[in-house]
Design a protein around this motif. Sequence first.
Motif, short mmCIF file in Angstrom:
data_model
loop_
_atom_site.label_atom_id
_atom_site.label_comp_id
_atom_site.label_asym_id
_atom_site.label_seq_id
_atom_site.Cartn_x
_atom_site.Cartn_y
_atom_site.Cartn_z
N GLN A 253 -2.11 -5.55 -33.02
CA GLN A 253 -2.00 -6.21 -34.33
C GLN A 253 -3.33 -6.84 -34.73
N ASP A 254 -3.91 -7.61 -33.81
CA ASP A 254 -5.17 -8.31 -34.13
C ASP A 254 -6.28 -7.32 -34.45
N TRP A 255 -6.37 -6.26 -33.65
CA TRP A 255 -7.41 -5.26 -33.88
C TRP A 255 -7.22 -4.58 -35.23
N PHE A 256 -5.99 -4.19 -35.55
CA PHE A 256 -5.73 -3.47 -36.80
C PHE A 256 -6.01 -4.35 -38.01
N VAL A 257 -5.46 -5.54 -38.02
CA VAL A 257 -5.58 -6.43 -39.18
C VAL A 257 -7.04 -6.79 -39.46
N SER A 258 -7.85 -6.86 -38.42
CA SER A 258 -9.26 -7.24 -38.60
C SER A 258 -10.12 -6.12 -39.15
N ARG A 259 -9.57 -4.91 -39.24
CA ARG A 259 -10.41 -3.77 -39.60
C ARG A 259 -9.93 -2.93 -40.77
N PHE A 260 -8.64 -2.89 -41.03
CA PHE A 260 -8.12 -1.90 -41.97
C PHE A 260 -7.40 -2.54 -43.14
N ALA A 261 -7.46 -1.84 -44.28
CA ALA A 261 -6.80 -2.32 -45.50
C ALA A 261 -5.56 -1.52 -45.84
N ALA A 262 -5.28 -0.46 -45.08
CA ALA A 262 -4.12 0.39 -45.35
C ALA A 262 -3.63 1.01 -44.06
N SER A 291 7.34 -4.61 -42.81
CA SER A 291 7.31 -6.06 -42.92
C SER A 291 6.02 -6.63 -42.35
N PHE A 292 5.60 -6.13 -41.20
CA PHE A 292 4.36 -6.63 -40.59
C PHE A 292 3.17 -6.40 -41.52
N PHE A 293 3.05 -5.20 -42.06
CA PHE A 293 1.89 -4.91 -42.90
C PHE A 293 1.94 -5.69 -44.22
N ARG A 294 3.11 -5.88 -44.78
CA ARG A 294 3.22 -6.68 -46.00
C ARG A 294 2.80 -8.12 -45.74
N GLN A 295 3.21 -8.67 -44.62
CA GLN A 295 2.85 -10.05 -44.29
C GLN A 295 1.35 -10.22 -44.12
N ASN A 296 0.67 -9.15 -43.75
CA ASN A 296 -0.77 -9.23 -43.52
C ASN A 296 -1.59 -8.63 -44.66
N GLY A 297 -0.95 -8.35 -45.79
CA GLY A 297 -1.67 -7.88 -46.96
C GLY A 297 -2.28 -6.50 -46.80
N ILE A 298 -1.65 -5.65 -45.99
CA ILE A 298 -2.16 -4.31 -45.74
C ILE A 298 -1.26 -3.29 -46.44
#
Length: 597
Positions: A253-262, A291-298
């Motif tokens: 999760q941390d790796w993905f959210v820090s790098r990607f927008a979609a 739900s996870f991606f929506r919460q993180n603006g992805i």
Amino acid sequence: MKSFQILVILFSALLTGCAASSPYDYSATTDCLGGPWSPLYDGGLIGNPNFDSGLDEWDKFGLGKVELRTSKYVNNNYMVAYDRKMATDSFSHIFYVQKDLYYTFSDLTAWFQIDEGSEIISAFVQEPNGTNVIVGSVIAKSGCWSMLKGGFEVDQNMKVQLFFAVLIATFSKNTDIEIWIDNASLKPFTKAEWRAQQNKSINKVRKRNVRIHVTSEDGLKLRGAKVIINQTRSEFIVGSGTTSYIVDNKGYQDWFVSRFAAATFNNEMKWYYTEVGPDMENYTVTDAMVSFFRQNGIAVRGHAVHWDATNVNQYWVKLLAPRDIFRAAMRRVGSIVSRYSGSVNGWDVMNENMHNSFFEEKLGANASAMFYQIVRAMDPQTPLFLNEYNVLEYPMDLKVIPWKYVEKIREIRAFTGNENMPLSIGIQGHFLLKPNVSHIRASFDILGATGMPIWLTELDFRRGPNQVFEFEDVMREAFAHPAVEGIIVWAGWKPTSCNERCLSDKNYTVLPTGCMELCLVDSNFNNTPAGDVYDKLMKEWKTTNVTGYTDKEGIFEEKVFLGEYSLTYSHPLIPRPVITKFNVTRAKEPLDVWVSL
């Protein structure tokens, strides 16, 4: 041999002297025109490109005959291959080409017509050892001219022969077809010139000048105000494939959210995943991922509503009668689209329907067009995509050449009610062979001429020592092209997909079981060399920590990448800095941002 080397040296000097003054031309058309455009670059390396000097510089290829003709309507000369005996019988032009140059048809462009029907004409380069390399294709028609755009690169200095062929004839024996050519051009670029053109395009289409105006509350222009600009989100979307491990793996999760927008789910949104058996829908994992991606603006891509390949549809679907397949497929559309409408930024409505035809065979020739119409009616705000492989990766796959892709778009839009339907172009990009970068750019040009957004949707490359270079080359090409709006890197992580066993295996032609072709990180989320390339590019394509001071007019100006920004500004007369936000969208004129202290 020595005389050939002298020719190459002289040829290289000529290229160096002339290429820099002629930038790459992105222009293309998917219309069949009454007359061809003038040859770009005055033909470049092609002598007598518009046949004003008869057939000089050109020759017959194969067993047929060639002649010069003149159009009665636009008064231009063109060359005709007729009385052909074999598919490759046509005409040819000989060149001396140099290693490490990109040769492109516009940059090759050539214009084609045939005397009857509609057929695919392909351009080939024949090397001295007899190897024929396809470098571009076009759908030529009777009564109008169509533009072929392609390109190639060679790995050694050599003499090559350019020729043309009709490999697949759908409406007639291909040897009965006359092939007409006019206004050809071939343009070489050094790799430095190619990269310079990319940077020029990036500067033009991915950036914009921003003027920050700082005033006091009463409107006084403040000189010497400190301005700090940081980009928080890019307009150009870069994302990754993902797997269900994103739901409960904190490191992932941390790796993905820090790098990607979609994000694109590798499998978890597909029909065979959400309904294994009839009336056995299960969205538990899919819901958790969304739900996870929506919460993180992805953003999430809707991949896919349906897939047209027989082997990926559930066994129980294939056992149904056509009317029951229709009911089940309609229920699936209603289920997935209503559930995630507003939660996805695009729908792959019918995946890979140029290579496959399961639903067309069961429900009729307009099955894909019908499903696009239904999804559009249910979710009118979300872009609808076609999504295909081999468009860029394998020019020999004539099912998905850019002109066939355009033909498929027109077919979907020809269905009653779809006439003005906005569509987007999904190109997967699974490169198991070395990417032909000049062919990629030419393909983007042709598809971009439709005015429809292009996305690379599943980008990966064969493992091996050249993977990182190929990855960077294609990423740069896509980011630089005006028609491309997003990239999904196919790097969905699993604990076993990028472990030591996968990363250390040196048999690059066989993918080990459970492993991925493209790994950005290892099993502990440490970067691989490909991950380093990705991070480098994302840093290069982002505006961060730009600091400056306003001039006597109270203005600070900077050229920045398009996207969302945080702006911090302060002044010696003000006790504390002020933070605000602004958005930079594409436009030619500078963006004026007014703030006050």
